[in-house]
Design a protein around this motif. Structure first.
Motif, PDB file in Angstrom:
ATOM      1  N   ALA A 198       0.820  -1.207   0.000  1.00 17.05           N
ATOM      2  CA  ALA A 198       0.000   0.000   0.000  1.00 17.05           C
ATOM      3  C   ALA A 198       0.852   1.255   0.000  1.00 17.05           C
ATOM      4  N   SER A 199       2.003   1.189   0.652  1.00 14.01           N
ATOM      5  CA  SER A 199       2.806   2.397   0.788  1.00 14.01           C
ATOM      6  C   SER A 199       3.839   2.543  -0.329  1.00 14.01           C
ATOM      7  N   THR A 200       3.827   1.612  -1.253  1.00 11.15           N
ATOM      8  CA  THR A 200       4.831   1.662  -2.303  1.00 11.15           C
ATOM      9  C   THR A 200       4.686   2.944  -3.115  1.00 11.15           C
TER      10      THR A 200
ATOM     11  N   PHE B 187       0.277   8.436   2.260  1.00  8.92           N
ATOM     12  CA  PHE B 187       0.456   7.557   3.424  1.00  8.92           C
ATOM     13  C   PHE B 187      -0.466   6.349   3.266  1.00  8.92           C
ATOM     14  N   GLY B 188       0.154   5.190   3.025  1.00  9.64           N
ATOM     15  CA  GLY B 188      -0.616   4.005   2.678  1.00  9.64           C
ATOM     16  C   GLY B 188      -1.490   3.480   3.803  1.00  9.64           C
ATOM     17  N   HIS B 189      -1.119   3.789   5.048  1.00  3.66           N
ATOM     18  CA  HIS B 189      -1.883   3.246   6.175  1.00  3.66           C
ATOM     19  C   HIS B 189      -3.031   4.162   6.569  1.00  3.66           C
TER      20      HIS B 189
ATOM     21  N   PRO C 107      -5.334   4.775  -0.312  1.00 12.27           N
ATOM     22  CA  PRO C 107      -4.686   5.201  -1.560  1.00 12.27           C
ATOM     23  C   PRO C 107      -4.464   4.038  -2.528  1.00 12.27           C
ATOM     24  N   SER C 108      -4.192   2.847  -1.979  1.00 15.68           N
ATOM     25  CA  SER C 108      -3.897   1.712  -2.852  1.00 15.68           C
ATOM     26  C   SER C 108      -5.106   1.302  -3.690  1.00 15.68           C
ATOM     27  N   GLU C 109      -6.295   1.775  -3.293  1.00 20.26           N
ATOM     28  CA  GLU C 109      -7.503   1.405  -4.041  1.00 20.26           C
ATOM     29  C   GLU C 109      -7.812   2.398  -5.159  1.00 20.26           C
ATOM     30  N   LEU C 110      -6.966   3.420  -5.325  1.00 17.82           N
ATOM     31  CA  LEU C 110      -7.244   4.451  -6.319  1.00 17.82           C
ATOM     32  C   LEU C 110      -6.392   4.244  -7.560  1.00 17.82           C
TER      33      LEU C 110
END
Lengths: 554, 246
Positions: A273-275, B88-90, B132-135
């Motif tokens: 996710a943080s990549t 920030f992924g978390h 963010p990873s879902e965008l």
């Protein structure tokens, strides 16, 4: 056509699966089954009475309590060491980085021996403490902290190194202070690996035996851990009692393994996710820690390592050479010592090649093919890591011991496995099972299939692809796996101790020989033997570092 | 709110040429200024020096007449959109946008209201609770803009903002950026290696070669009077006319 579509284009699925199932089944599943079958022989009230006896409860309390405390300490220590190693460059960094893994490479018997010497009332460090460490529950915590030290470091450090500098820069541009950035950005990213490392350290501590027998004093109700209770019961020929306690410990370990697997999946998701896409900039000087903070953290790391690693390491050699080189040489050239060296080498010479062949094949199967039960297979490979070494030994006693499933058959044909060399080899093979497979699997999974597919399009057959593309690619993993497997094979204590019978000159490996000498108050002899094992550990660490450096240079 | 840099120098290695070898230019108030150049010219380093993410060996950074060279990055009040967005992924999309306000102790309610407002502005109303990873790439990019704008920056610094996107999305987001700029009127610096992009978006262009300013001026000036042959060759791509300036 249908088959290849289901498992991918690479050939070799069938044979690899067959061999792997045989390998995992015979060496892991069958012994484990023995434990469950044996326990099933007890009636529920009998079982309940054994596992809830006051002495057993006291042992669980100490085992779980000390393991938890040690894992908590290691979470803090590990975070400190990972931070210092990942973020700072200082003189001696490479040395520290290599030595952090010492508890992985050093036989646990040696750890117990030297920690006891250093922290006993008149030891190098123990004399400065106003309280007893050795031969008290605190000693148990100390030894468990030692054996679990590398886990958190090794789970957190890579995540910290891969954490993109841009994330911290973004927080700074948005106005966050260093502390806010750590608390709100860095730490949440470190939490999954931190918990994973914590759980691994806890699981390892729960099963630990070798170091504890030396440092704890083994007093029932006070310093007797659960694995030790299993051994005590076995020595009293109470196999059923030992098995019942072992089952309790085993179930706890399995629960931990499931937790760890879940945590690792979480870590991977979080990391994904943080990549950040884009080139990695050097960390901005404006964002680095203040020199004062850096200096105190590095100093803290060195102090910690000095107390836990450097001093005990030096103590091994100091104690071994206390009466001069002549006494040292005499101690390691006794017939009993030489025979222990021979047996240790023989055991490793059987276990390592066996795991090399089958481990590589298993890793290839798991890395290259998708099939039902694959996840279960991966978990099974890791089982020997989760099982206490004492239980590993017990499994083979249950199978081949005098009262074991195959006992009568073996007795009738005059074949001796338990209290003989074959038992030692089998127990060693069990505890060293995961190393090669895991290391090779990690390398193969990181590399993907493209090169194999290229070889196939160029007309290479299945075997040609395996030998000319996959094997060379996996070289680093194979070597590292073999090095680690060898270190564990030569240093294993708990499992071997249970099946050996301690017949001097016949079934004693080096770690067992060290214990016998120690129990006979021959400290010089015990440490002389321990020094050989320590050298092995240092060579192991050096070989691994060398291999890593070589791999990086390619 | 102009940005002035004078004689900026920054060296990363002992040997070898400096990354930034003495750069001076003025980015006019309220305009989009492009810092254009081939890769390795020192563009990103200049932007990071302006933000305070790097410290210069020499030279000054002046924001709106105030010398901020010694002001730490946290206090410069710049909005920075990173090349890889650095979301920030978390944290959820909303928490990403709220972050800069919360570390300034803006009350949570106010911060969330402002974040929602900004997410509306960047057309991400329904996405506040996503990770963010879902965008998609373009959506992530707009979150990065919203996050940078949330703290009401004095200038907006964009490091290859469209670098990681495919051509169609680039074009679309370029037009979106121009509209956003019209609304906010924020002084904007944009680093790019793409000549057509610079000419399409910027009112002022600074061309960097090898850590030096090769030429600076309005797009038309650069096109009509390139300073030397190398510039002419570098800018020829544009005169062939891929896109017209906005």
């Amino acid at each position: 056509m249908k088959k290849s579509r289901r498992h991918g284009v690479l050939p070799g699925f069938g044979p690899a699966l067959g061999v792997t199932l045989l390998y995992v089944g015979l060496l892991v599943l069958v012994p484990l089954a023995a434990l469950f079958v044996k326990t099933a022989g007890l009636t529920p009230p009998e079982f309940w009475r054994i596992v809830t006896a006051p002495r057993a409860l006291a042992a669980y309390r100490l085992s779980f309590g000390a393991a938890l405390l040690a894992a908590l300490l290691n979470a803090g220590f590990g975070l400190l060491l990972a931070w210092v190693l990942a973020r700072y460059r200082f003189p001696g960094r490479a040395f520290v980085d290599a030595l952090v893994d010492l508890p992985f490479a050093l036989p646990t018997a040696v750890a117990g021996l030297t920690l006891t010497a250093v922290y006993s009332a008149n030891g190098w460090l123990g004399r400065f403490l106003g309280f007893t460490v050795a031969f008290s529950p605190l000693g148990v915590v100390l030894a468990l902290t030692f054996v679990g030290l590398p886990f958190v470091v090794r789970t957190v450090q890579p995540v910290l190194e891969d954490l993109d500098a841009e994330l911290e820069e973004a927080a700074a541009v948005l106005g966050a202070s260093r502390l806010q950035t750590f608390r709100r950005i860095v730490f949440p990213n470190l939490l999954p690996p931190l918990l994973t490392g914590f759980a691994l350290a806890f699981a390892r501590a729960l099963g630990e035996y070798g170091s504890i027998v030396f440092i704890s004093g083994n007093m029932p109700f006070r310093t007797e851990i659960a694995p030790l209770l299993i051994v005590t019961k076995l020595e009293q020929y109470d196999t059923a009692g030992a098995t019942a306690i072992a089952l309790v410990l085993l179930v706890a370990s399995f629960l931990l393994v499931f937790t760890i697997n879940a945590l690792q999946r979480w870590t991977r998701r979080r990391a994904g996710a943080s990549t950040v896409i884009g080139r990695g900039f050097r960390r901005a000087p404006a964002l680095s820690d203040s020199p004062a903070l850096r200096r105190s953290l590095v100093a803290g790391a060195f102090l910690l390592l000095a107390l836990l690693l450097f001093v005990p390491l030096a103590a091994v050699f100091a104690q071994a050479l206390r009466k001069g080189p002549a006494a040292y040489l005499a101690a390691i050239s006794q017939p009993a010592a030489l025979s222990a060296i021979r047996l240790t080498l023989l055991t490793a010479a059987i276990a390592v090649p066996l795991h090399l062949v089958f481990g590589v094949l298993t890793a290839w199967l798991v890395a290259k093919f998708r099939f039902p039960g694959r996840g279960l297979l991966v978990s099974l490979i890791d089982v020997p890591f989760a099982v206490s070494p004492v239980i590993a030994g017990l499994l083979f006693v249950l199978l081949f011991g005098r009262q074991g499933f195959l006992g009568p058959f073996l007795a009738a044909h005059d074949v001796k496995i338990i209290f003989a060399v074959p038992g030692i080899v089998l127990a060693t093979i069990f505890v060293t099972f995961p190393y090669v497979t895991r290391e090779v699997l990690a390398v193969l999974e990181a590399q993907g299939n493209e090169e194999e597919e290229a070889a196939l399009t160029l007309g290479a057959g299945g075997w040609q692809t395996f030998f000319r593309v996959t094997l060379p690619k996996a070289r680093a993993g194979i070597l590292t796996g073999a090095i680690l497997c060898n270190a564990r094979a030569m240093g294993e204590f708990g499992a071997v101790s249970v099946v050996s019978g301690h017949i001097r000159g016949v079934t004693n490996t080096l770690p067992l020989h060290a214990e016998i000498l120690y129990n006979e108050y021959d400290l010089t002899g015990a440490f002389a033997v321990a020094s050989l094992l320590t050298l092995l550990a240092l060579v192991t660490l050096a070989a691994r570092k060398f291999e890593e450096a070589r791999e990086k240079a390619r | 709110m102009s940005v002035i840099v004078t004689n900026l120098k920054r060296r990363f290695t002992e040997d070898g040429p400096p990354a930034v070898a003495g750069v001076s230019f003025t980015a006019p108030t309220g305009a989009i200024t492009a810092i254009l150049g081939p890769s390795g010219a020192g563009k990103s380093t200049v932007l990071r020096l302006i933000a305070g993410l790097e410290e210069p060996d020499e030279g000054r950074v002046i924001l709106d007449g105030e010398d901020v060279t010694d002001t730490p990055v946290q206090k410069r009040g710049v909005g920075f959109v990173f090349q890889g967005y650095a979301l920030f992924g978390h944290l959820s999309v909303r928490e990403n946008v709220v972050f800069g306000l919360r570390v300034r102790d803006v009350p949570r309610k106010e911060a969330v209201a402002r974040a929602n407002d900004l997410l509306h502005r960047v057309q991400l109303d329904g996405f506040a609770d996503r990770r963010p990873s879902e965008l998609s790439g373009g959506q992530r990019q707009r979150v990065a803009f919203a996050r940078a704008l949330a703290v009401s920056p004095r200038v907006l610094l964009l490091d290859e903002p469209f670098g990681a996107l495919d051509a169609g999305v680039r074009l679309e987001l370029g037009e979106w950026l121009l509209r956003l700029h019209d609304e906010t009127g924020l002084t904007t610096l944009l680093v790019t290696h793409d000549q057509p992009e610079a000419f399409a978006l910027a009112e002022h262009i600074v061309v960097l070669f090898d850590g030096f300013v090769a030429q600076a001026g309005k797009p038309a000036e650069l096109r009509q009077r390139p300073a030397d042959d190398r510039l002419e060759a570098f800018l020829r791509v544009v005169s062939r006319g891929a896109r017209s300036p906005a």
